[in-house]
Write a protein that holds these residues in place. Structure first.
Motif, PDB file in Angstrom:
ATOM      1  N   LEU A   1       8.140   6.736   2.714  1.00 19.92           N
ATOM      2  CA  LEU A   1       8.420   5.401   2.190  1.00 19.92           C
ATOM      3  C   LEU A   1       9.545   4.738   2.980  1.00 19.92           C
ATOM      4  CD1 LEU A   1       7.955   3.310  -0.195  1.00 19.92           C
ATOM      5  CD2 LEU A   1       9.819   4.486  -1.347  1.00 19.92           C
ATOM      6  N   LEU A   2      10.606   5.479   3.234  1.00 19.11           N
ATOM      7  CA  LEU A   2      11.744   4.924   3.946  1.00 19.11           C
ATOM      8  C   LEU A   2      11.405   4.628   5.406  1.00 19.11           C
ATOM      9  CD1 LEU A   2      14.726   6.991   2.526  1.00 19.11           C
ATOM     10  CD2 LEU A   2      14.083   4.651   1.995  1.00 19.11           C
ATOM     11  N   MET A   3      10.662   5.531   6.050  1.00 19.55           N
ATOM     12  CA  MET A   3      10.301   5.276   7.445  1.00 19.55           C
ATOM     13  C   MET A   3       9.356   4.085   7.555  1.00 19.55           C
ATOM     14  SD  MET A   3      12.216   7.415   8.864  1.00 19.55           S
ATOM     15  CE  MET A   3      11.757   7.122  10.570  1.00 19.55           C
ATOM     16  N   SER A   4       8.479   3.910   6.575  1.00 19.76           N
ATOM     17  CA  SER A   4       7.613   2.726   6.556  1.00 19.76           C
ATOM     18  C   SER A   4       8.443   1.461   6.392  1.00 19.76           C
ATOM     19  CB  SER A   4       6.594   2.831   5.418  1.00 19.76           C
ATOM     20  OG  SER A   4       5.705   3.896   5.643  1.00 19.76           O
ATOM     21  N   ALA A   5       9.448   1.529   5.530  1.00 16.28           N
ATOM     22  CA  ALA A   5      10.324   0.379   5.339  1.00 16.28           C
ATOM     23  C   ALA A   5      11.077   0.050   6.625  1.00 16.28           C
ATOM     24  CB  ALA A   5      11.302   0.651   4.199  1.00 16.28           C
ATOM     25  N   GLU A   6      11.501   1.071   7.358  1.00 11.40           N
ATOM     26  CA  GLU A   6      12.193   0.819   8.623  1.00 11.40           C
ATOM     27  C   GLU A   6      11.248   0.204   9.657  1.00 11.40           C
ATOM     28  OE1 GLU A   6      15.414   1.087   9.541  1.00 11.40           O
ATOM     29  OE2 GLU A   6      15.783   1.401   7.403  1.00 11.40           O
ATOM     30  N   ALA A   7       9.997   0.665   9.677  1.00 12.30           N
ATOM     31  CA  ALA A   7       9.019   0.074  10.598  1.00 12.30           C
ATOM     32  C   ALA A   7       8.764  -1.381  10.236  1.00 12.30           C
ATOM     33  CB  ALA A   7       7.717   0.875  10.558  1.00 12.30           C
ATOM     34  N   ALA A   8       8.639  -1.676   8.943  1.00  8.18           N
ATOM     35  CA  ALA A   8       8.445  -3.057   8.508  1.00  8.18           C
ATOM     36  C   ALA A   8       9.645  -3.915   8.868  1.00  8.18           C
ATOM     37  CB  ALA A   8       8.197  -3.099   7.001  1.00  8.18           C
ATOM     38  N   LYS A   9      10.838  -3.342   8.732  1.00  9.83           N
ATOM     39  CA  LYS A   9      12.050  -4.078   9.082  1.00  9.83           C
ATOM     40  C   LYS A   9      12.064  -4.443  10.563  1.00  9.83           C
ATOM     41  CE  LYS A   9      17.092  -3.613   8.696  1.00  9.83           C
ATOM     42  NZ  LYS A   9      18.190  -2.713   8.247  1.00  9.83           N
ATOM     43  N   ALA A  10      11.628  -3.498  11.397  1.00  5.93           N
ATOM     44  CA  ALA A  10      11.564  -3.778  12.836  1.00  5.93           C
ATOM     45  C   ALA A  10      10.570  -4.893  13.126  1.00  5.93           C
ATOM     46  CB  ALA A  10      11.170  -2.502  13.587  1.00  5.93           C
ATOM     47  N   ALA A  11       9.414  -4.874  12.437  1.00  4.68           N
ATOM     48  CA  ALA A  11       8.429  -5.936  12.627  1.00  4.68           C
ATOM     49  C   ALA A  11       8.970  -7.281  12.133  1.00  4.68           C
ATOM     50  CB  ALA A  11       7.130  -5.579  11.905  1.00  4.68           C
ATOM     51  N   PHE A  12       9.692  -7.259  11.007  1.00  6.67           N
ATOM     52  CA  PHE A  12      10.297  -8.486  10.489  1.00  6.67           C
ATOM     53  C   PHE A  12      11.258  -9.102  11.509  1.00  6.67           C
ATOM     54  CE2 PHE A  12       9.292  -7.293   5.960  1.00  6.67           C
ATOM     55  CZ  PHE A  12       8.624  -8.465   5.645  1.00  6.67           C
ATOM     56  N   GLU A  13      12.013  -8.249  12.197  1.00  7.66           N
ATOM     57  CA  GLU A  13      12.958  -8.765  13.191  1.00  7.66           C
ATOM     58  C   GLU A  13      12.231  -9.495  14.308  1.00  7.66           C
ATOM     59  OE1 GLU A  13      16.261  -8.857  13.038  1.00  7.66           O
ATOM     60  OE2 GLU A  13      16.046  -8.004  11.023  1.00  7.66           O
ATOM     61  N   VAL A  14      11.080  -8.952  14.711  1.00 11.14           N
ATOM     62  CA  VAL A  14      10.275  -9.634  15.738  1.00 11.14           C
ATOM     63  C   VAL A  14       9.806 -10.995  15.225  1.00 11.14           C
ATOM     64  CG1 VAL A  14       8.124  -9.518  17.064  1.00 11.14           C
ATOM     65  CG2 VAL A  14       9.531  -7.463  16.789  1.00 11.14           C
TER      66      VAL A  14
ATOM     67  N   ARG B   1       0.831  -1.207   0.000  1.00  8.30           N
ATOM     68  CA  ARG B   1       0.000   0.000   0.000  1.00  8.30           C
ATOM     69  C   ARG B   1       0.868   1.260   0.000  1.00  8.30           C
ATOM     70  NH1 ARG B   1      -3.040  -3.328   3.521  1.00  8.30           N
ATOM     71  NH2 ARG B   1      -2.153  -2.346   5.390  1.00  8.30           N
ATOM     72  N   VAL B   2       1.931   1.231   0.804  1.00  6.95           N
ATOM     73  CA  VAL B   2       2.837   2.378   0.833  1.00  6.95           C
ATOM     74  C   VAL B   2       3.518   2.539  -0.524  1.00  6.95           C
ATOM     75  CG1 VAL B   2       4.915   3.341   1.885  1.00  6.95           C
ATOM     76  CG2 VAL B   2       3.221   2.203   3.315  1.00  6.95           C
ATOM     77  N   GLY B   3       3.958   1.410  -1.108  1.00  6.42           N
ATOM     78  CA  GLY B   3       4.611   1.462  -2.410  1.00  6.42           C
ATOM     79  C   GLY B   3       3.695   2.007  -3.488  1.00  6.42           C
ATOM     80  N   LYS B   4       2.432   1.611  -3.436  1.00  3.24           N
ATOM     81  CA  LYS B   4       1.477   2.103  -4.424  1.00  3.24           C
ATOM     82  C   LYS B   4       1.257   3.612  -4.249  1.00  3.24           C
ATOM     83  CE  LYS B   4      -1.669  -0.687  -5.619  1.00  3.24           C
ATOM     84  NZ  LYS B   4      -2.850  -1.597  -5.651  1.00  3.24           N
ATOM     85  N   GLY B   5       1.198   4.051  -2.997  1.00  2.00           N
ATOM     86  CA  GLY B   5       1.059   5.486  -2.747  1.00  2.00           C
ATOM     87  C   GLY B   5       2.260   6.271  -3.243  1.00  2.00           C
ATOM     88  N   PHE B   6       3.441   5.677  -3.102  1.00  2.00           N
ATOM     89  CA  PHE B   6       4.659   6.320  -3.593  1.00  2.00           C
ATOM     90  C   PHE B   6       4.613   6.466  -5.109  1.00  2.00           C
ATOM     91  CE2 PHE B   6       9.118   5.828  -5.089  1.00  2.00           C
ATOM     92  CZ  PHE B   6       9.627   7.012  -4.579  1.00  2.00           C
ATOM     93  N   GLU B   7       4.185   5.410  -5.776  1.00  2.00           N
ATOM     94  CA  GLU B   7       4.102   5.456  -7.239  1.00  2.00           C
ATOM     95  C   GLU B   7       3.056   6.456  -7.717  1.00  2.00           C
ATOM     96  OE1 GLU B   7       3.306   1.333  -7.852  1.00  2.00           O
ATOM     97  OE2 GLU B   7       5.401   0.837  -8.224  1.00  2.00           O
ATOM     98  N   GLN B   8       1.995   6.628  -6.931  1.00  2.00           N
ATOM     99  CA  GLN B   8       0.923   7.545  -7.315  1.00  2.00           C
ATOM    100  C   GLN B   8       1.197   8.983  -6.882  1.00  2.00           C
ATOM    101  OE1 GLN B   8      -2.422   5.623  -5.415  1.00  2.00           O
ATOM    102  NE2 GLN B   8      -2.741   4.191  -7.111  1.00  2.00           N
ATOM    103  N   GLY B   9       2.269   9.191  -6.129  1.00  2.00           N
ATOM    104  CA  GLY B   9       2.623  10.536  -5.706  1.00  2.00           C
ATOM    105  C   GLY B   9       1.901  11.021  -4.464  1.00  2.00           C
ATOM    106  N   THR B  10       1.236  10.115  -3.746  1.00  4.03           N
ATOM    107  CA  THR B  10       0.561  10.507  -2.506  1.00  4.03           C
ATOM    108  C   THR B  10       1.413  10.220  -1.276  1.00  4.03           C
ATOM    109  OG1 THR B  10      -0.558   8.360  -2.396  1.00  4.03           O
ATOM    110  CG2 THR B  10      -1.718  10.155  -3.514  1.00  4.03           C
ATOM    111  N   VAL B  11       2.440   9.419  -1.440  1.00  3.59           N
ATOM    112  CA  VAL B  11       3.417   9.129  -0.390  1.00  3.59           C
ATOM    113  C   VAL B  11       4.778   9.546  -0.928  1.00  3.59           C
ATOM    114  CG1 VAL B  11       4.579   7.298   0.910  1.00  3.59           C
ATOM    115  CG2 VAL B  11       2.096   7.220   0.607  1.00  3.59           C
ATOM    116  N   PHE B  12       5.591  10.166  -0.070  1.00  2.00           N
ATOM    117  CA  PHE B  12       6.876  10.672  -0.520  1.00  2.00           C
ATOM    118  C   PHE B  12       8.014   9.843   0.069  1.00  2.00           C
ATOM    119  CE2 PHE B  12       3.887  14.233  -0.483  1.00  2.00           C
ATOM    120  CZ  PHE B  12       3.886  14.525  -1.845  1.00  2.00           C
ATOM    121  N   LEU B  13       9.198  10.053  -0.465  1.00  2.00           N
ATOM    122  CA  LEU B  13      10.331   9.206  -0.118  1.00  2.00           C
ATOM    123  C   LEU B  13      10.588   9.123   1.384  1.00  2.00           C
ATOM    124  CD1 LEU B  13      12.663   7.439  -1.101  1.00  2.00           C
ATOM    125  CD2 LEU B  13      14.049   9.496  -1.292  1.00  2.00           C
ATOM    126  N   PRO B  14      10.596  10.222   2.142  1.00  2.00           N
ATOM    127  CA  PRO B  14      10.825  10.079   3.578  1.00  2.00           C
ATOM    128  C   PRO B  14       9.831   9.124   4.234  1.00  2.00           C
ATOM    129  CG  PRO B  14      11.042  12.368   2.946  1.00  2.00           C
ATOM    130  CD  PRO B  14      10.502  11.638   1.740  1.00  2.00           C
TER     131      PRO B  14
END
Length: 788
Positions: free
Chosen positions: A642-655, A627-640
């Motif tokens: 996108l990256l913070m979402s990726a970091e949050a997902a990474k933290a969840a993956f570690e759990v 969903r975040v990636g789709k928002g980024f492609e559509q211009g409704t989500v911006f790189l900062p």
């Protein structure tokens, strides 16, 4: 004559490309152009001489990539030689009237918290170059090809703090008019005007035709001289050489058209030559010169959004403030930043335009907390911020680290207040709130409050701060102690609007202090204030009574076209859904989408009690990233974000990984990422790496400045089916082509995906790449195809 005396008053012309010409003269693939200052001085002098003979007014030193990260031992020698060669060319050509620009490009690193480069370290890296170049005799500083507004701000501050030369800045937009990190023309202009550069504009990335919509918007919003330095069209590869598709005649035709759009400074970038510049000057000098026109726009901005004051009333969310909020005070004491972020997100969802940020408690380090909160807020929320403090150290820290042009709350009519605050506004930019009180306290009459407003305007002007960057607080005092106070405030609003032509602000809820059912008074007073000219309202946007009053006022006054905002809020339900409290447990998917690392960890642990780990990954983590990636492609989500979402997902993956210890884990595939030989810019590569790892790929990151042989040897040894190559500079794309050629020879079954600011689909095709990735998500999608 000094440059500053001519800038914006007559045509001025920059030179053209540097790296592309040096390639023609023998610069090898991956060789650093700045080293030629020491090894091929005659070529650099000849390069400058060619442009001076073509008639340009400003030549750029060969220092685009010169900084201590790339030249830890030779920086001073490289920069001093670059300036000396420009001086020699000026002297030899008899063009002593020409100016030497100290050319400063990006570091190639992403600043914290999105990357690993601290803001102040970036300021020092740029500052070192400025000190050397200014001492060597440069006439101005040109900050160019910036794709991140935060790094741009660091460079401008470095220039301003380390020399007294004119500072010009140009950025690199994509065809959608966006910076890499999401900035727009409007937000970039707001930032640079606030920092008081002397001219601003656009360069590189695009040809003149592709730049037209961007230039149009620049001339509509900028009060400063506008610079346009395009590439010679779009690049392609021919026989191992990078060439561009616009010749000198066509370039001059396009630039003549651009000259009619209200720009003041013209030049070229990659692919342009002295012939391009000569013909451009011949065509454009004949055009009528149009000086920049001041735009009376009161604007605040974030990294990606601008809010203009003076149209519909602006909502400033008041909830990031400890006054009367025990939970917020506890969050400050416990350094619970995610609670504070959640308060901001709630207000964003409820319709706030700007967020007030007040973190003052006697027992905490307010400057440090302000720095932390501002930095974290602007990485997950796109709204502009109002930095609210009476502590000038905290105010300056927040303003310095803020990625945009903030509101500043506040200055009063007291001399000591104005002497403390106005220099900060002058240096960092902002729209400052002026309180209508002075050494005699808060006046009882509207006449006296207006008098103080006039004094604030006059003093601001003495500091070089325009009236448009001052918003007057008419002061709402409680009617429980003075029944006339509301009438005095409303009269003050009217008179500031009608007599002074100014903008106003109020902390609306102060009007009801000490009374029961305060929202009744607040909502009605809010409506009355808007009727009397209120420009900005500091309110709680989660308070539905206030938002009902606001939406109804917009609809009734014709400021809500077709009542669309009102219908959106109330058309399908009686009241909008209440937002989650800031301390509520946020669902895992939403935590990832919001970029809240700690909450994502917490939610993942709780969900693992009832959901198997792999199911959690497939049903919540990956869909949230999608969903975040789709928002980024559509211009409704911006790189900062996108990256913070990726970091949050990474933290969840570690759990999740911890819960699966001992269980065989399946990865989608293994691939290589590398920035090619000669290029130290790894922003794009690092962004792609974060996303790929979150989508389950094993990434072999070979780093930056990687020779083709190393990439191929690793691909053979690890039997990697996919290689991703990144390059930012035109001079290093040839290394990308060499790498692809060697891969085809040694490991033809490996696919290659390429990306970078200088690439296009046609260029990627011409160098034999299998895929051109316009952005990070495109790389993920291609990897999914390869490893399907």
């Amino acid at each position: 004559m000094k440059l500053i005396e001519r800038l914006g008053k007559e045509w001025l012309f920059f030179d053209g490309g540097t790296g592309t010409i040096l390639q023609e003269r023998g610069l090898a693939a991956g060789e650093l152009p700045e080293t030629w200052n020491l090894t091929h001085p005659e070529e650099i002098v000849a390069l400058h001489g060619g442009y001076l003979q073509a008639g340009c007014d400003i030549i750029n030193t060969n220092t685009f990539g010169a900084n201590a990260l790339k030249y830890p031992d030779q920086l001073q020698a490289v920069v001093e030689a670059a300036v000396a060669h420009a001086k020699a060319a000026r002297r030899q050509s008899g063009r002593e009237d020409a100016y030497i620009a100290l050319d400063i490009g990006p570091t190639g690193r992403l600043l914290q918290p999105l990357g690993d480069l601290p803001f102040e370290q970036a300021v020092e890296l740029f500052g070192e170059v400025v000190r050397i170049g200014a001492a060597a005799g440069a006439d101005l500083v040109l900050i160019e090809t910036m794709s991140d507004s935060y790094e741009l701000k660091a460079a401008v501050l470095a220039a301003k703090e380390n020399c007294d030369l004119p500072v010009l800045a140009t950025v690199i937009f994509d065809e959608k008019g966006k910076l890499l990190t999401g900035g727009t023309v409007d937000s970039t202009v707001a930032l640079l005007e606030g920092l008081r550069v002397d001219a601003l504009g656009v360069n590189c990335g695009l040809g003149p035709e592709q730049m037209l919509p961007i230039i149009q918007r620049l001339t509509e919003v900028s009060s400063l001289p506008v610079i346009v330095n395009p590439n010679a069209g779009l690049p392609r590869s021919e026989n191992g050489r990078t060439v561009f598709d616009i010749d000198a005649d066509s370039f001059a035709d396009w630039m003549a058209r651009i000259a009619e759009m209200g720009v003041q400074v013209l030049g070229g970038c990659c692919g342009t030559t002295p012939a391009h510049i000569r013909q451009m000057i011949a065509r454009c000098r004949q055009k009528p010169f149009l000086p920049p026109v001041p735009k009376e726009r009161s604007v605040v901005s974030s990294f990606s959004q601008t809010v203009e004051i003076g149209g519909r009333p602006i909502i400033i969310g008041e909830r990031i403030n400890p006054t009367g909020k025990s939970k917020f005070k506890a969050a400050l004491r416990e350094n619970n930043i995610e609670y504070i972020l959640s308060e901001g997100m709630m207000q964003e969802d409820s319709g706030a335009d700007v967020l007030d940020v007040n973190v003052g408690l006697p027992e905490i380090d307010e400057p440090q907390m302000m720095a932390q909160v501002v930095t974290r807020l602007q990485s997950v929320i796109a709204l502009p911020l109002q930095i609210d403090t009476s502590n000038t150290a905290a105010m300056e820290r927040g303003m310095r680290l803020y990625n945009g042009k903030p509101m500043i709350n506040s200055v009063s009519g007291k001399r000591e207040s104005m002497e403390a605050v106005f220099p900060l506004v002058r240096k960092y930019g902002g729209v400052v709130v002026g309180l209508t009180l002075d050494e005699n306290g808060i006046p009882d009459t509207a006449e006296e409050r207006v008098r103080i407003a006039e004094k604030i305007y006059r003093t601001a002007a003495a500091y070089g701060i325009d009236k448009k960057d001052v918003v007057i607080d008419a002061l709402a005092m409680t009617i429980s102690s003075d029944s006339r106070s509301a009438q005095v405030t409303l009269e003050t609003l009217r008179r500031i609007r009608d007599e002074l032509g100014g903008h106003t602000i109020l902390g609306v809820s102060n009007i009801s202090f000490g009374l029961p059912q305060r929202e009744i008074i607040n909502a009605h007073f809010f409506t009355m204030a808007m009727q009397n000219g209120l420009s900005c309202a500091i309110i709680n946007p989660n308070a539905e009574g206030m938002m009902r009053a606001y939406r109804a006022f917009l609809a009734l006054t014709g400021q809500d076209a077709q009542c669309s905002g009102y219908i959106a809020a109330y058309g399908s339900q009686n009241t909008p859904a209440a937002p989650l409290p800031a301390d509520a447990v946020m669902p895992l998917g939403e935590s990832i989408e919001r970029g809240l690392r700690e909450r994502a960890e917490q939610a993942a642990r709780e969900r693992l009690h009832s959901t198997p780990p792999l199911e959690l990954v497939n049903t919540e983590l990956i869909p949230a990233l999608d969903r975040v990636g789709k928002g980024f492609e559509q211009g409704t989500v911006f790189l900062p974000q996108l990256l913070m979402s990726a970091e949050a997902a990474k933290a969840a993956f570690e759990v999740v990984k911890d819960a699966m210890r001992g269980v065989p884990q399946q990865q989608k595939g293994k691939m290589i990422l590398a920035t090619v030989k000669g290029d130290i810019h790894d922003i794009g590569k690092n962004i792609v790496k974060v996303l790929l790892e979150n989508y389950g790929y094993q990434v072999l990151d070979l780093g930056k400045d990687v020779p083709p042989e190393v990439i191929v040897e690793t691909a053979l040894r690890e039997d990697v089916p996919l290689v991703g190559l990144s390059a930012l500079m035109t001079t290093t794309v040839v290394s990308m082509e060499q790498t692809i050629r060697l891969l085809r020879e040694k490991k033809p079954d490996t696919k290659v995906v390429v990306g970078g600011a200088v690439l296009t689909q046609e260029y990627a095709d011409s160098i034999g790449a299998d895929c051109y990735a316009r952005d990070a998500m495109a790389t993920v999608h291609y990897a999914d195809e390869i490893f399907a």
